[in-house]
Design a protein around this motif. Structure first.
Motif, PDB file in Angstrom:
ATOM      1  N   GLU A  98     -34.980 -67.616  26.729  1.00  0.00           N
ATOM      2  CA  GLU A  98     -35.551 -66.912  27.875  1.00  0.00           C
ATOM      3  C   GLU A  98     -36.240 -67.893  28.828  1.00  0.00           C
ATOM      4  O   GLU A  98     -36.070 -67.812  30.042  1.00  0.00           O
ATOM      5  N   ALA A  99     -37.017 -68.831  28.287  1.00  0.00           N
ATOM      6  CA  ALA A  99     -37.692 -69.832  29.128  1.00  0.00           C
ATOM      7  C   ALA A  99     -36.670 -70.684  29.872  1.00  0.00           C
ATOM      8  O   ALA A  99     -36.852 -70.982  31.059  1.00  0.00           O
ATOM      9  N   MET A 100     -35.588 -71.062  29.198  1.00  0.00           N
ATOM     10  CA  MET A 100     -34.549 -71.859  29.855  1.00  0.00           C
ATOM     11  C   MET A 100     -33.917 -71.072  31.003  1.00  0.00           C
ATOM     12  O   MET A 100     -33.679 -71.631  32.074  1.00  0.00           O
ATOM     13  N   ARG A 101     -33.671 -69.781  30.794  1.00  0.00           N
ATOM     14  CA  ARG A 101     -33.105 -68.942  31.861  1.00  0.00           C
ATOM     15  C   ARG A 101     -34.079 -68.844  33.044  1.00  0.00           C
ATOM     16  O   ARG A 101     -33.678 -68.948  34.204  1.00  0.00           O
ATOM     17  N   GLU A 102     -35.371 -68.651  32.741  1.00  0.00           N
ATOM     18  CA  GLU A 102     -36.375 -68.511  33.798  1.00  0.00           C
ATOM     19  C   GLU A 102     -36.527 -69.805  34.599  1.00  0.00           C
ATOM     20  O   GLU A 102     -36.602 -69.768  35.832  1.00  0.00           O
ATOM     21  N   PHE A 103     -36.583 -70.942  33.916  1.00  0.00           N
ATOM     22  CA  PHE A 103     -36.719 -72.209  34.630  1.00  0.00           C
ATOM     23  C   PHE A 103     -35.452 -72.558  35.405  1.00  0.00           C
ATOM     24  O   PHE A 103     -35.527 -73.143  36.485  1.00  0.00           O
ATOM     25  N   ASP A 104     -34.295 -72.188  34.866  1.00  0.00           N
ATOM     26  CA  ASP A 104     -33.051 -72.416  35.598  1.00  0.00           C
ATOM     27  C   ASP A 104     -33.048 -71.602  36.889  1.00  0.00           C
ATOM     28  O   ASP A 104     -32.715 -72.125  37.961  1.00  0.00           O
ATOM     29  N   ALA A 105     -33.448 -70.356  36.814  1.00  0.00           N
ATOM     30  CA  ALA A 105     -33.498 -69.504  38.004  1.00  0.00           C
ATOM     31  C   ALA A 105     -34.530 -70.034  39.004  1.00  0.00           C
ATOM     32  O   ALA A 105     -34.279 -70.037  40.220  1.00  0.00           O
ATOM     33  N   TYR A 106     -35.663 -70.490  38.517  1.00  0.00           N
ATOM     34  CA  TYR A 106     -36.717 -71.043  39.380  1.00  0.00           C
ATOM     35  C   TYR A 106     -36.210 -72.292  40.111  1.00  0.00           C
ATOM     36  O   TYR A 106     -36.342 -72.411  41.331  1.00  0.00           O
ATOM     37  N   ALA A 107     -35.604 -73.212  39.370  1.00  0.00           N
ATOM     38  CA  ALA A 107     -35.079 -74.441  39.982  1.00  0.00           C
ATOM     39  C   ALA A 107     -33.987 -74.113  40.995  1.00  0.00           C
ATOM     40  O   ALA A 107     -33.939 -74.705  42.085  1.00  0.00           O
TER      41      ALA A 107
END
Length: 125
Positions: free
Chosen positions: A24-33
């Motif tokens: 979930e954190a990887m998905r959130e940071f990917d979307a943020y970047a």
């Protein structure tokens, strides 16, 4: 204006977090970047390895000392950075407030004073 968003949060191991939380954190940071990139403000982003693999150098008396681990003994550590080029501090605050890590730690916003590019130091104004 260039700002570095410094992401501070409690460090946890993969075992502490579990695979679902990591994904979930990887998905959130990917979307943020990707949102920063799509807006044309992202200069760079880096996720840092855990602080236990840090090497800290000091030389208070002129003698170089090499220490394993972070210099500061705190519960929160620097976990990553995003460098953005935005119009002003208000825009930097807006983007920093969208960082996924804001839910579990602090995001420090620091303006760039100078930068080294193509063999030259440039003062940022």
């Amino acid at each position: 204006m260039r700002y570095t968003l410094l992401l501070h949060y409690p460090e946890m191991t993969a075992d502490d977090l579990g695979p679902e939380a990591i994904a979930e954190a990887m998905r959130e940071f990917d979307a943020y970047a990707k949102a920063l990139h799509a807006a044309g403000v992202l200069e760079s982003a880096e996720v840092l390895q855990p602080s236990q693999v840090t090497t800290t150098l000091t030389a208070p008396d002129g003698t170089l000392r090499v220490q394993d681990g972070p210099f500061a003994d705190t519960k929160e550590q620097l976990g990553g950075t995003f460098v953005v080029d935005v119009a002003d501090l208000d825009e930097a605050i807006s983007w920093a407030g969208k960082s996924p890590s804001i839910a579990w730690g602090a995001v420090e916003i620091r303006p760039t004073a100078t930068r080294f590019v193509d063999g030259e130091w440039t003062a940022m104004t």
